[in-house]
Design an enzyme around this catalytic site. Sequence first.
Site, PDB file in Angstrom:
ATOM      1  N   ARG A  98     -12.113  10.818  21.442  1.00  0.00           N
ATOM      2  CA  ARG A  98     -11.539  11.589  19.950  1.00  0.00           C
ATOM      3  C   ARG A  98     -12.088  10.715  18.810  1.00  0.00           C
ATOM      4  O   ARG A  98     -12.825  11.391  18.116  1.00  0.00           O
ATOM      5  CB  ARG A  98     -10.061  11.369  19.914  1.00  0.00           C
ATOM      6  CG  ARG A  98      -9.429  12.116  18.911  1.00  0.00           C
ATOM      7  CD  ARG A  98      -7.914  12.359  19.062  1.00  0.00           C
ATOM      8  NE  ARG A  98      -7.501  12.075  17.681  1.00  0.00           N
ATOM      9  CZ  ARG A  98      -7.121  13.183  16.896  1.00  0.00           C
ATOM     10  NH1 ARG A  98      -7.621  14.312  17.519  1.00  0.00           N
ATOM     11  NH2 ARG A  98      -6.580  13.372  15.787  1.00  0.00           N
ATOM     12  N   ASP A 159      -3.301  29.232  10.809  1.00  0.00           N
ATOM     13  CA  ASP A 159      -2.105  28.690  11.261  1.00  0.00           C
ATOM     14  C   ASP A 159      -1.051  29.544  10.237  1.00  0.00           C
ATOM     15  O   ASP A 159      -0.033  30.005  11.021  1.00  0.00           O
ATOM     16  CB  ASP A 159      -1.848  27.166  11.118  1.00  0.00           C
ATOM     17  CG  ASP A 159      -2.992  26.474  11.379  1.00  0.00           C
ATOM     18  OD1 ASP A 159      -3.515  26.686  12.865  1.00  0.00           O
ATOM     19  OD2 ASP A 159      -3.892  25.984  10.840  1.00  0.00           O
ATOM     20  N   HIS A 187      -4.193  20.563  10.522  1.00  0.00           N
ATOM     21  CA  HIS A 187      -4.809  21.604  11.466  1.00  0.00           C
ATOM     22  C   HIS A 187      -5.135  20.796  12.918  1.00  0.00           C
ATOM     23  O   HIS A 187      -6.135  20.617  13.266  1.00  0.00           O
ATOM     24  CB  HIS A 187      -5.997  22.237  10.956  1.00  0.00           C
ATOM     25  CG  HIS A 187      -6.606  23.493  11.921  1.00  0.00           C
ATOM     26  ND1 HIS A 187      -5.845  24.553  12.254  1.00  0.00           N
ATOM     27  CD2 HIS A 187      -7.739  23.203  12.745  1.00  0.00           C
ATOM     28  CE1 HIS A 187      -6.580  25.089  13.161  1.00  0.00           C
ATOM     29  NE2 HIS A 187      -7.628  24.464  13.494  1.00  0.00           N
TER      30      HIS A 187
HETATM   31  P1  NAX Z   1     -19.656  27.875  17.438  1.00  0.00           P
HETATM   32  O1  NAX Z   1     -20.059  26.621  18.354  1.00  0.00           O
HETATM   33  O2  NAX Z   1     -19.976  29.186  17.907  1.00  0.00           O
HETATM   34  O3  NAX Z   1     -20.590  27.666  16.134  1.00  0.00           O
HETATM   35  C1  NAX Z   1     -20.931  26.559  15.506  1.00  0.00           C
HETATM   36  C2  NAX Z   1     -22.179  26.806  14.863  1.00  0.00           C
HETATM   37  O4  NAX Z   1     -22.240  25.517  13.955  1.00  0.00           O
HETATM   38  C3  NAX Z   1     -23.368  26.744  15.642  1.00  0.00           C
HETATM   39  O5  NAX Z   1     -24.073  27.528  15.571  1.00  0.00           O
HETATM   40  C4  NAX Z   1     -24.192  25.288  15.480  1.00  0.00           C
HETATM   41  O6  NAX Z   1     -25.412  25.380  15.610  1.00  0.00           O
HETATM   42  C5  NAX Z   1     -23.588  25.194  13.985  1.00  0.00           C
HETATM   43  N1  NAX Z   1     -23.742  23.755  13.775  1.00  0.00           N
HETATM   44  C6  NAX Z   1     -23.611  22.626  14.383  1.00  0.00           C
HETATM   45  N2  NAX Z   1     -23.875  21.595  13.419  1.00  0.00           N
HETATM   46  C7  NAX Z   1     -24.161  22.024  12.334  1.00  0.00           C
HETATM   47  C8  NAX Z   1     -24.582  21.381  11.090  1.00  0.00           C
HETATM   48  N3  NAX Z   1     -24.771  20.040  10.838  1.00  0.00           N
HETATM   49  N4  NAX Z   1     -25.307  22.030  10.020  1.00  0.00           N
HETATM   50  C9  NAX Z   1     -25.197  23.549  10.314  1.00  0.00           C
HETATM   51  N5  NAX Z   1     -24.784  24.292  11.317  1.00  0.00           N
HETATM   52  C10 NAX Z   1     -24.354  23.536  12.281  1.00  0.00           C
HETATM   53  O7  NAX Z   1     -18.219  27.618  16.682  1.00  0.00           O
HETATM   54  P2  NAX Z   1     -17.231  28.438  16.011  1.00  0.00           P
HETATM   55  O8  NAX Z   1     -16.624  29.176  17.095  1.00  0.00           O
HETATM   56  O9  NAX Z   1     -18.039  29.417  15.106  1.00  0.00           O
HETATM   57  O10 NAX Z   1     -16.247  27.469  15.425  1.00  0.00           O
HETATM   58  C11 NAX Z   1     -16.834  26.669  14.303  1.00  0.00           C
HETATM   59  C12 NAX Z   1     -15.816  25.322  13.897  1.00  0.00           C
HETATM   60  O11 NAX Z   1     -14.547  26.121  13.558  1.00  0.00           O
HETATM   61  C13 NAX Z   1     -15.455  24.660  15.254  1.00  0.00           C
HETATM   62  O12 NAX Z   1     -15.394  23.174  14.851  1.00  0.00           O
HETATM   63  C14 NAX Z   1     -14.168  24.891  15.610  1.00  0.00           C
HETATM   64  O13 NAX Z   1     -13.145  23.853  15.916  1.00  0.00           O
HETATM   65  C15 NAX Z   1     -13.488  25.268  14.058  1.00  0.00           C
HETATM   66  N6  NAX Z   1     -12.561  26.169  13.945  1.00  0.00           N
HETATM   67  C16 NAX Z   1     -11.429  25.760  13.017  1.00  0.00           C
HETATM   68  C17 NAX Z   1     -10.135  26.521  12.611  1.00  0.00           C
HETATM   69  C18 NAX Z   1      -9.292  25.988  11.517  1.00  0.00           C
HETATM   70  O14 NAX Z   1      -8.399  26.983  11.258  1.00  0.00           O
HETATM   71  N7  NAX Z   1      -9.510  25.212  10.799  1.00  0.00           N
HETATM   72  C19 NAX Z   1     -10.069  27.893  13.280  1.00  0.00           C
HETATM   73  C20 NAX Z   1     -11.040  28.164  13.879  1.00  0.00           C
HETATM   74  C21 NAX Z   1     -11.955  27.155  14.835  1.00  0.00           C
HETATM   75  O15 NAX Z   1     -11.561  26.810  16.041  1.00  0.00           O
END
Ligand code: NAX
Length: 359
Positions: A98, A159, A187
Amino acid sequence: MKKPVRVAVTGAAGSISRALLFRIAAGDMFGKDQPVYLQLIEVPQAIDALRGIAMELEDCAYPLMHSISLHDNPDSGFSSAHYAILIGARPRAQGMERSDLLTANAEIFSVQGQAINRYANPDVRVLVVGNPANTNALIACSNAPDLSPTQFSALTRLDHNRAVGILSSKKSCNPQDIRKVIIWGNHSPTMYPDLHHAMMHGNPVMPQIDTEWYRNSYIPRIQKRGAEIIQVCGHSSTSSAAQAIIDHMHDWVHGTRQNDYVSMSVMSDGSYDVEKGIFFSYPVRCNYGRYQIINGLTLNDLSRDYFKITEQELLEERDAIRHLIPTDFLQNLESYGSQTTNNNVPGHYLGPRKINDRI
Ligand code: NAX
């Protein structure tokens, strides 16, 4: 027609963005009279996939979509942005501790905070979605010394919407008839969905629900809803996350509805004795790009117990990435509460007074 606003989105080729970008371009976030300029940011390996999304956006011929640009670096990607939605994050790899996950993301979000500080519009509003969202928001904010912490927030609206949606299903009522639900804290599964101040059809919710159901079924279900969705369909929430991002930004910019509040993770100003210097989900009211933490709500013993757990988790997350927080940032926050003690004064909202006044 209004002048276009620049909206920068990171992780723009990812799952959530695929659901989100088309709705921003259709006017769901900023209004049906507000043209947008989309500045899409991805890692270099994902630029081809991003090109495909940009082509599809073009093929939709949205009247409000002024133009699109693609970026493989944050400096150009955040240039002059009025809004920055930080979705891209490092997912947890197998065997990753983590603390490693926190550090890997903290590195990404410190670079992005610096780029926003240097190149974005000085009135930019930043929403952090990528997990761990609260602590990533802290890192981005602490690396943007020329901006106010009130310009940063993290997403707990998903949430919040889940808490409303699941309650409305249980009570067979329209979600519109439920008000004043609160998500407190992080979150993460330690978040606290609080119904003690919630109203349904204009009456308090608690006498209308079974306390056992609330404590033993409802609270854990909201806390673990993300994992439940992954278990059922094999991937994390996408469309509901996109809807929550739309709702969060819409309300921040256009204001919350009358006689209601929403949950937003914002920099703690010491309200409810939460330690300053962490992003904590509070009930807020918004007005034209500014927010006001709702103060003065009574917390019972159950609420206080949940509060301590989620606050403690956020403090531990902060400790794990403390080395990436500029040293004077937390010291300077000592006086942060004094700017915000008028929280209960009607009309006292936090944030630069105008939004987009430099467009
Ligand atoms: P995905 O893995 O489908 O997409 C993430 C994208 O971010 C990928 O295309 C990757 O290439 C890109 N990326 C990674 N590092 C980057 C950087 N330094 N600069 C620009 N782009 C970068 O994930 P997805 O389902 O779209 O979720 C994205 C994030 O949202 C995750 O961390 C997930 O845990 C988080 N969430 C947060 C939520 C919240 O309520 N705060 C809920 C939804 C989601 O779970």
